[in-house]
Design an enzyme around this catalytic site. Structure first.
Site, PDB file in Angstrom:
ATOM      1  N   GLU A 163      -3.937   1.860  -3.522  1.00 19.34           N
ATOM      2  CA  GLU A 163      -2.892   2.900  -3.525  1.00 19.34           C
ATOM      3  C   GLU A 163      -2.790   3.376  -2.081  1.00 19.34           C
ATOM      4  O   GLU A 163      -3.647   4.123  -1.622  1.00 19.34           O
ATOM      5  CB  GLU A 163      -3.288   4.071  -4.438  1.00 19.34           C
ATOM      6  N   CYS A 203       1.186  11.185  -0.603  1.00 18.38           N
ATOM      7  CA  CYS A 203       1.768   9.847  -0.417  1.00 18.38           C
ATOM      8  C   CYS A 203       3.185   9.764  -0.971  1.00 18.38           C
ATOM      9  O   CYS A 203       3.958   8.901  -0.572  1.00 18.38           O
ATOM     10  CB  CYS A 203       0.870   8.807  -1.072  1.00 18.38           C
TER      11      CYS A 203
END
Ligand code: NAD
Length: 495
Positions: free
Chosen positions: A259, A293
């Site tokens: 990720e 993010c």
């Protein structure tokens, strides 16, 4: 320095907390400082984990995992339910630890601890999962079963932006699926992981099933992911770290879930609900001081509403309250570290020298110039072109370039023009535009007239350089499992 009721008996979460190695709280002579981002002052030191600690913890983990894998899902779920209970009892204390080492506001930190519980809740719900498939056999009297099994020992490498929630995002599914887990927190924010490990210990997670090893990524992180006993690696962090870990694990041919970074576009079409778009573009930019993010890293606004969007957005930024993260009324805290502050500042300065116009912000907030904390004013840039670094690279700070666009094709091309592909946001009242954009955007997550955060039952997955695999939901859970095919013949022998 930091007092804690989680550790009241032995004051482990004091000025020199220990790491959890094979079920034992362990300190080292070498110590790494942890800094409070809002003051710039050291609040604790944590151990420097070594290869010897890794060997020690893995030898306990191997044994613990074998016993744990024999437990039913319901039995594992009961332990995780205790984790949720203890997190609830210590909700405020855990939130304050997050604030102290990471700098987000207390309101956001309380939300993060809510997220911790949600990740465990979702994992517990898997106690009712189908654990295999019965496939049509080749003959009567036979069975063909494809069944799920735990992987064994999982390594988790996590970042600093959600030090408690990302711990839960990895640990909850790994344990529920029957694995042991060795977790390395970020050098910046080890305290939340240590506190969460303590929660797990108090909840009755057997010794050795969770280890927290502190220290630098390129040393102990690298040693963990390369270790032959580690059967799967899950990483949340930068694309740089993800690439290094993928290369380091290639020799072992093990599953890796990455990720990584993001560069989310917010796209606002002429026909959008402008109030909604301004509000959500704002929230998605300044949440956690821009250090998410999925943050709004670049906003494209169609020319017909561009000036009005910028006017309303800048007005909101002017009212944004930056201040003491422990104050309930603060809306934004500091950046996590001086290095991160310097990186964001150099992006802004680079954009301005390339011709961008600074609408507001650009450095330390007014009145905070003398603070040793890592404060960065919310910043808006216009007169930006799509090829500038500030639009192409992940900034990860409270800085928004707002760029006008002419038509659908142009904005889709620009949105897809970076190397990242994690999250995109679209604002339009047209169903056709929304669904066409969903088809055309090269991102693992698309939000239509809605902002995040993502939900635990979804699938958080980055395309392109944003990742490989993913976390959450049924698709995230199955990454902590491997499959075994069983061929069974129970027909009566004819002889
Ligand atoms: P980082 O890559 O610097 O560090 C992340 C972790 O990796 C740390 O624990 C670090 O010690 C470790 N590490 C670094 N190099 C390593 C190596 N070679 N081997 C083993 N471990 C190593 O990232 P960061 O600055 O802590 O976090 C910010 C980044 O994380 C941003 O790019 C952000 O977009 C990303 N992020 C992504 C998601 C997502 O879900 N996609 C969520 C949060 C953060």
């Amino acid at each position: 320095m930091m007092t804690s009721t989680l550790f009241s008996e032995d004051s482990l979460l004091s000025s020199s907390p220990a790491m959890l190695i094979g079920g034992q709280w362990t300190r080292t002579e070498a110590a790494r400082p942890v800094t409070n981002p809002s003051t710039g002052k050291q609040i604790a030191t944590v151990p420097e984990g070594t290869a010897a600690h890794l060997e020690e913890t893995l030898s306990v983990a191997r044994h613990a995992q074998k016993n744990w894998a024999r437990k039913t899902y319901a039995e594992r779920g009961a332990v995780l339910e205790s984790v949720v209970r203890i997190v609830s009892e210590h909700h405020e204390e855990l939130a304050q630890i997050v604030v102290a080492e990471q700098g987000k506001t207390i309101t956001e930190a309380r939300g993060e601890i809510g997220g911790v519980k949600a990740f465990f809740d979702f994992a517990i719900s898997q106690k009712y999962r189908n654990v295999g498939e019965l496939v049509a056999p080749s003959a009567h009297g036979r069975q063909l079963i494809v069944r799920e099994e735990p992987i064994g020992i999982v390594a988790a490498i996590i970042p600093w932006n959600f030090p408690a929630a990302i711990f839960a995002r990895k640990v909850a599914p790994a344990l529920m699926a029957g694995n042991a887990i060795v977790l390395k927190p970020s050098e910046e924010t080890p305290l939340s992981a240590i506190a969460m490990a303590r929660v797990c210990q108090l909840a009755g997670v057997p010794d050795g099933l969770i280890s927290v090893i502190t220290g630098p990524g390129r040393v102990i992180g690298d040693a963990i992911v390369r270790h032959p006993s580690v059967g799967m690696v899950t990483v949340t962090g930068s694309t740089r770290a993800g690439r290094q870990i993928l290369a380091a694990t290639a020799e072992k041919v093990i599953p890796v879930s990455l990720e990584l970074g993001g560069k989310a576009p917010v796209i606002v079409f002429d026909d959008a609900d402008l109030e909604l778009a301004v509000q959500q573009a704002f929230e998605a930019r300044f949440w956690n001081c821009g250090q998410v993010c999925t943050c709004n890293e670049r906003t494209y606004v169609q020319r017909g509403v561009y000036d009005e969007f910028v006017r309303r957005f800048v007005a909101k930024v002017r009212d944004l309250k930056v201040g003491d993260p422990l104050d309930d009324t603060s809306q934004m805290g500091p950046k996590v570290s001086q290095a991160e502050w310097d990186k964001v500042k150099s992006f802004v300065d680079g954009a301005v020298s390339a011709g961008a116009h600074l609408e507001i912000g650009g450095g330390k907030p007014e009145g905070m110039e003398d603070s040793d904390g890592f404060w960065f004013a919310p910043t808006v840039l216009t007169n930006v072109t799509n090829d500038m670094d500030i639009v192409q690279q992940e900034v990860f700070g409270p800085v928004l370039p707002i760029i006008p666009f002419d038509d659908y094709d142009q904005v889709i091309e620009w949105a897809n023009s970076t190397e990242y592909g994690l999250t995109a946001y679209v604002y339009t009242e047209s169903m056709r535009t929304a669904l066409a954009a969903t088809d055309d955007l090269e991102f693992g997550e698309v939000y239509l007239n809605q902002t995040g955060p993502e939900q635990v039952q979804g699938f958080h997955t980055g395309w392109k350089l944003s990742g490989l695999g993913g976390d959450d939901g049924a698709h995230g859970f199955e990454r902590y499992l491997r499959r075994k095919t069983v061929y069974l013949d129970y027909a009566k022998p004819s002889h």
